[in-house]
Design a protein around this motif. Sequence first.
Motif, PDB file in Angstrom:
ATOM      1  N   MET A  70       0.836  -1.200   0.000  1.00 51.99           N
ATOM      2  CA  MET A  70       0.000   0.000   0.000  1.00 51.99           C
ATOM      3  C   MET A  70       0.872   1.252   0.000  1.00 51.99           C
ATOM      4  O   MET A  70       0.594   2.224  -0.721  1.00 51.99           O
ATOM      5  N   GLY A  71       1.944   1.223   0.788  1.00 51.09           N
ATOM      6  CA  GLY A  71       2.874   2.341   0.809  1.00 51.09           C
ATOM      7  C   GLY A  71       3.514   2.573  -0.547  1.00 51.09           C
ATOM      8  O   GLY A  71       3.619   3.711  -1.027  1.00 51.09           O
ATOM      9  N   ASN A  72       3.922   1.481  -1.189  1.00 52.62           N
ATOM     10  CA  ASN A  72       4.546   1.588  -2.518  1.00 52.62           C
ATOM     11  C   ASN A  72       3.575   2.141  -3.556  1.00 52.62           C
ATOM     12  O   ASN A  72       3.964   2.923  -4.433  1.00 52.62           O
ATOM     13  N   LEU A  73       2.307   1.726  -3.462  1.00 46.72           N
ATOM     14  CA  LEU A  73       1.301   2.222  -4.395  1.00 46.72           C
ATOM     15  C   LEU A  73       1.095   3.728  -4.209  1.00 46.72           C
ATOM     16  O   LEU A  73       1.056   4.492  -5.176  1.00 46.72           O
ATOM     17  N   LEU A  74       0.980   4.152  -2.946  1.00 45.80           N
ATOM     18  CA  LEU A  74       0.804   5.578  -2.660  1.00 45.80           C
ATOM     19  C   LEU A  74       2.026   6.384  -3.098  1.00 45.80           C
ATOM     20  O   LEU A  74       1.900   7.496  -3.603  1.00 45.80           O
ATOM     21  N   ILE A  79       1.568  10.346  -3.449  1.00 42.17           N
ATOM     22  CA  ILE A  79       0.872  10.728  -2.211  1.00 42.17           C
ATOM     23  C   ILE A  79       1.794  10.361  -1.045  1.00 42.17           C
ATOM     24  O   ILE A  79       1.604   9.360  -0.340  1.00 42.17           O
ATOM     25  N   TYR A  80       2.811  11.169  -0.842  1.00 39.22           N
ATOM     26  CA  TYR A  80       3.931  10.792   0.015  1.00 39.22           C
ATOM     27  C   TYR A  80       3.583  10.778   1.501  1.00 39.22           C
ATOM     28  O   TYR A  80       4.104   9.940   2.246  1.00 39.22           O
ATOM     29  N   SER A  81       2.725  11.661   1.958  1.00 35.26           N
ATOM     30  CA  SER A  81       2.387  11.685   3.379  1.00 35.26           C
ATOM     31  C   SER A  81       1.631  10.425   3.789  1.00 35.26           C
ATOM     32  O   SER A  81       1.869   9.863   4.869  1.00 35.26           O
ATOM     33  N   GLU A  82       0.731   9.956   2.931  1.00 35.37           N
ATOM     34  CA  GLU A  82      -0.014   8.729   3.231  1.00 35.37           C
ATOM     35  C   GLU A  82       0.884   7.503   3.094  1.00 35.37           C
ATOM     36  O   GLU A  82       0.747   6.534   3.852  1.00 35.37           O
ATOM     37  N   ALA A  83       1.794   7.542   2.129  1.00 27.75           N
ATOM     38  CA  ALA A  83       2.760   6.447   1.982  1.00 27.75           C
ATOM     39  C   ALA A  83       3.614   6.346   3.241  1.00 27.75           C
ATOM     40  O   ALA A  83       3.874   5.252   3.748  1.00 27.75           O
ATOM     41  N   GLU A  84       4.040   7.484   3.753  1.00 24.50           N
ATOM     42  CA  GLU A  84       4.852   7.500   4.979  1.00 24.50           C
ATOM     43  C   GLU A  84       4.130   6.796   6.125  1.00 24.50           C
ATOM     44  O   GLU A  84       4.726   6.001   6.857  1.00 24.50           O
ATOM     45  N   ALA A  85       2.843   7.075   6.286  1.00 20.74           N
ATOM     46  CA  ALA A  85       2.068   6.472   7.379  1.00 20.74           C
ATOM     47  C   ALA A  85       2.066   4.947   7.278  1.00 20.74           C
ATOM     48  O   ALA A  85       2.201   4.246   8.293  1.00 20.74           O
ATOM     49  N   MET A 114      13.451   6.775   0.418  1.00 20.18           N
ATOM     50  CA  MET A 114      13.030   7.289  -0.890  1.00 20.18           C
ATOM     51  C   MET A 114      11.850   8.238  -0.743  1.00 20.18           C
ATOM     52  O   MET A 114      11.780   9.271  -1.421  1.00 20.18           O
ATOM     53  N   ASN A 115      10.926   7.888   0.145  1.00 20.98           N
ATOM     54  CA  ASN A 115       9.737   8.715   0.348  1.00 20.98           C
ATOM     55  C   ASN A 115      10.106  10.089   0.915  1.00 20.98           C
ATOM     56  O   ASN A 115       9.640  11.122   0.443  1.00 20.98           O
ATOM     57  N   TYR A 116      10.971  10.089   1.934  1.00 20.37           N
ATOM     58  CA  TYR A 116      11.404  11.357   2.530  1.00 20.37           C
ATOM     59  C   TYR A 116      12.180  12.202   1.516  1.00 20.37           C
ATOM     60  O   TYR A 116      12.070  13.434   1.514  1.00 20.37           O
ATOM     61  N   ASN A 117      12.961  11.547   0.678  1.00 17.69           N
ATOM     62  CA  ASN A 117      13.715  12.274  -0.350  1.00 17.69           C
ATOM     63  C   ASN A 117      12.760  12.992  -1.299  1.00 17.69           C
ATOM     64  O   ASN A 117      12.973  14.155  -1.653  1.00 17.69           O
ATOM     65  N   GLN A 118      11.701  12.297  -1.707  1.00 14.46           N
ATOM     66  CA  GLN A 118      10.706  12.915  -2.586  1.00 14.46           C
ATOM     67  C   GLN A 118       9.960  14.049  -1.895  1.00 14.46           C
ATOM     68  O   GLN A 118       9.535  15.015  -2.540  1.00 14.46           O
ATOM     69  N   MET A 119       9.814  13.947  -0.569  1.00 14.50           N
ATOM     70  CA  MET A 119       9.144  14.986   0.206  1.00 14.50           C
ATOM     71  C   MET A 119      10.062  16.187   0.459  1.00 14.50           C
ATOM     72  O   MET A 119       9.613  17.214   0.974  1.00 14.50           O
ATOM     73  N   GLY A 120      11.360  16.027   0.122  1.00 15.91           N
ATOM     74  CA  GLY A 120      12.320  17.091   0.399  1.00 15.91           C
ATOM     75  C   GLY A 120      12.790  17.116   1.835  1.00 15.91           C
ATOM     76  O   GLY A 120      13.461  18.066   2.261  1.00 15.91           O
TER      77      GLY A 120
END
Length: 289
Positions: A70-74, A79-85, A114-120
């Motif tokens: 689910m995280g990978n799909l988000l 949708i990085y904040s929801e992926a993070e959760a 990777m998610n945090y990197n995309q979020m800056g």
Amino acid sequence: VVANLPDQSLFSHKPWFKQVQISSLLFSVRTSANKQKFAKSDSVLTIAKELILNNYGKDHPNYIEYLIAMGNLLFSKGIYSEAEAKYVEAKTRVKHIYGKDHQMHASILFCLGMNYNQMGDYSRAEAAYLEVQTIYTNLEITNHINYGKLLTNLANLYSNMGDMEKAEMLYIESYKFAESKFGRNSVNIAKDLNNLAIFYHDLGNFERSEILQKEALTIRKDKLGINNLEYARSLNNLGYLFDDMGRYQEAKVLLEEALVIREKFHGKSHPHYATTLDNLGVVLNLSLI
């Protein structure tokens, strides 16, 4: 496998059947996400989640696999904040079941990086990647293929952070890792050559970048053929470099070839097609000046 069984009712009472169903569903999500078929993935994950909760509950590896999927799909949707959760919940459950020094824990941290990197959010991305590095070191698996990917991601991160010295060191380390693992003329080496070339391009070291881009292009042409998206990537990157060097005619030839390949595989609505088209437009305008 499940879909092709002649009569699923003959097997539905078997203990292994639900597990096969769940594994098949999660696998299909990975395939669909790679092809950006997000609507199908959403519905499949809903079914998978229901099966997992009804048969195993949340304190089970299958639920962790669902959270990661689910995280990978988000993440794929941006949708990085929801992926993070989802990743954070998966991380908590993995540590509870397996402990801190486990490959699955490292995999989730890699996704978080990777998610945090995309979020800056570079500081948290760095912390996640360095924790992955520690786990790989503790488990004595720094020769694993994913360790090379970690080195590349860390290099990209430090480049984004403006720490070019660390970035260059890690790009070179990643290149040497791939060379020792796969050989001098492998497709994997081409990826590292490409990363180094882009790095030097961004630094303004065009001559060094050109040498590396041409080497990556040659490997991809020899190993993958000219009807390939990775080959098109090298054409686009080298064309973009020639544009910055003022070599507009050479850039035009490369970008036109890349555009044809990307249109064939992606169509005209894909971002990669748009990138090459934009690069080509710049070259054509500059060549008229």
